[in-house]
Design an enzyme around this catalytic site. Sequence first.
Site, PDB file in Angstrom:
ATOM      1  N   CYS A 282       0.826  -1.215   0.000  1.00 11.26           N
ATOM      2  CA  CYS A 282       0.000   0.000   0.000  1.00 11.26           C
ATOM      3  C   CYS A 282       0.862   1.268   0.000  1.00 11.26           C
ATOM      4  O   CYS A 282       1.830   1.390   0.743  1.00 11.26           O
ATOM      5  CB  CYS A 282      -1.006  -0.052   1.152  1.00 11.26           C
TER       6      CYS A 282
ATOM      7  N   CYS B 178       1.150   3.298   3.124  1.00  6.95           N
ATOM      8  CA  CYS B 178       1.951   2.574   4.118  1.00  6.95           C
ATOM      9  C   CYS B 178       3.433   2.780   3.824  1.00  6.95           C
ATOM     10  O   CYS B 178       4.248   2.923   4.737  1.00  6.95           O
ATOM     11  CB  CYS B 178       1.630   1.080   4.089  1.00  6.95           C
TER      12      CYS B 178
ATOM     13  N   CYS C  10     -22.971  11.743 -12.204  1.00  5.35           N
ATOM     14  CA  CYS C  10     -23.647  10.799 -11.304  1.00  5.35           C
ATOM     15  C   CYS C  10     -24.513   9.800 -12.069  1.00  5.35           C
ATOM     16  O   CYS C  10     -25.393  10.168 -12.829  1.00  5.35           O
ATOM     17  CB  CYS C  10     -24.451  11.605 -10.264  1.00  5.35           C
TER      18      CYS C  10
END
Length: 515
Positions: free
Chosen positions: A62, A65, A403
Amino acid sequence: MKLFNVSILTSVLAMMAVVKGDAEEAAIASPDSAVVKLTAESFESFIKENPLVLAEFFAPWCGHCKRLGPEFSAAADKLVEKDIKLAQIDCTRERDLCADYGIRGYPTLKVFRGNNSPSDYQGQREQDAIVSYMIKQALPPVSLLEDTADLLDALADLSEPMILQVLPPDSKSSGNETFHLLANRLRDNFRFVSTSNPEYVEKYVKEKSTPTYIVFRPGEKTEDASVLSNKTIDEEGLQSFISVETKPLFGEVTGATFQAYMESKLPLAYFFYEEEAQKAAVADEITKLAKKYRGEINFAGLEAKKYGMHAKNLNMQEKFPLFVIHDLQKDLKYGISQDKDLEFSEIPKFVENFKKGKLEPIVKSEPIPETQEEAVYHLVGYEHDKIVNQKKDVLVEYYAPWCGHCKRLAPTYEELAAIYKNDTAASAKVVIAKIDHTANDVSGVEITGYPTILLYPADGSGPVSYEGQRTLESLASFIQEKGTFGVDGLAIRDATSDGADKPESDTKDSTHDEL
Ligand SMILES: *[C@@H]1O[C@H](CO)[C@@H](O)[C@H](O)[C@H]1NC(C)=O
Ligand SMILES: *[C@@H]1O[C@H](CO)[C@@H](O)[C@H](O)[C@H]1NC(C)=O
Ligand SMILES: *[C@@H]1O[C@H](CO)[C@@H](O)[C@H](O)[C@H]1NC(C)=O
C-alpha cells in the site's frame, strides 16, 4: 444549513500535501528500528505487557503505508526512552487478527492502553506529529501544576494552545468537572493545565469562588491571553470559549487546521499568498482586524503554492494574493474583486462591509437560459431562490453530471415533467426542475448526495425531501401528497393517453431494460 462537503475539501488538501515521493520508502520497518513486528501469537501478550502502544495495521503493497514506513520507524526510535512502543501488523499475513480489529483500510493506526479496546490515532502521519501525539497520550489529560516555577515553565515555550484552569480552593462551581470532561475530549489538540496556586488565584480570579479559564496561544504574549470567568459556565459555553480563543489571531489554513476552522462555524477570512513576504506585509493589519472581530470572524493565511486550487471552491480565480470570506453557516462567499491586483488597504473596509451585510456574495451560476426548451425546467444558481419560492409546487432535482443514478433517473424525470407541462391547468400549479449542483451555488439547502430531490410546496412550507423509489408513479404520488395543490399527475396521464399504445404501465422496470 451547510452544503459544502468538508470531507472532500479535507481530502483535497491532504492529497495536495502528499505529492512528494521518495524512492527509499518501504512499508515494513527495517529490522534495526525500534518497531516491534507482531503476529497473532505475540499480539495479546504484548498489548497486555505494555501500557501504551501505537499499532499500525498495514499491507506491504500500500502506497500510504510506504510513505508512512520511514516516519513510523523514526518515531519509534524517538519514543524508546519514553517507554512508548510502536508495533506493526502485516494484514496480508495476519488476516484474522486484522479482521478482529475491523481493519478496512491501510494503514490503520490504533492506540492501545494495556487492553483490547483501542482508540483511533488522530494525528498526522509524520514522525514529529506521531511523537508528540503519543507523548501526550501518556500524560493524564489534565496536568496539575501548583508550583509557580512549573507553571512558568509550561508557559515558556508553547507548541500548542494551553488552557489553564485557575481553581480557587473554595470553588463551588461544577466548572472543574466540565473542564476535565473537555480535556479528555480535546487532549489531542490542546494542553490542559489546572492550578490552585495562590499567586494565580490572586491574579486571575476576579469573582470570589469562581473558577477562571485562560487560553494561552503559542507565539503570543502572556498578557494577550483570553480570560473567562463565569460562575454558571456549562459545557457548551466552555467548549465554545476554547474553540474561539485557541485560534491564532492570524492563523494558517493547512490540511491539519482546516477541519477545526470548519467546525468553529465562524466565517473564515482567507488571505491566499504566494510568498511569505506577502503574508508578513498584511500581518499587522489583519491581526488588528482579528482582535476587533474576535469570536465573529476567523482570519487565516493559505499558501497558494500548495493549496491554491482551493480558490475555486470559494468561487475565486487562482490569481494571488486574494482575499475572500467564506460564511460557513450560509455557505456564501464574498471576495475582493479580482479585476485588478489586490490592494491590501481595501481589506479593512471590505471586512467591515461584510459585517454590516453590505456585500453581495459571489454566486457561481450558469447563465439564465433564454428559453426553456424541455419539459424539465433548466434551473440555474441565479434563479434558484426565485423559482422555488413562486406560488407553485416545485420539484427540484439537484444532480451532478457524472452521477450514474442521475443519468438513470433522467428519462423518468422527463416523462414526469411532460405530464404537468402538457396540461394547461397542471402547468400553472406544478413545475419540475433540475439543477446541476456542481455548476451552480444554492444557498440554504443541504445537499449530501446526488441526486437529491426536494419539493418546495406553493405554500412555502418546504422543502420536503423525496426519499422514495425513483419511479414515475412514486414521484407523481409524492407531488400529489405533499404539494399544496394536490395535483394528481397519474390521473392526468391516464386521461390523456388513449390506452391503446400504453397498456398497464409506462414505467419500465429494471428487468425490461435488459431486453
Ligand atoms: C477536579 O476534577 C477531577 C476529575 O473529576 C478530580 O479528580 C479532582 O479531584 C477535582 N479537583 C477538585 C479540586 O475538585
Ligand atoms: C455564563 O455561562 C452561561 C452558560 O454557558 C451562559 O449562558 C451565560 O451567558 C454566561 N454569562 C456570561 C456573562 O458570559
Ligand atoms: C405532450 O405533448 C406533445 C405535443 O402535444 C406530445 O408529442 C407528447 O407526446 C405529450 N407528452 C405526454 C407525456 O403526454
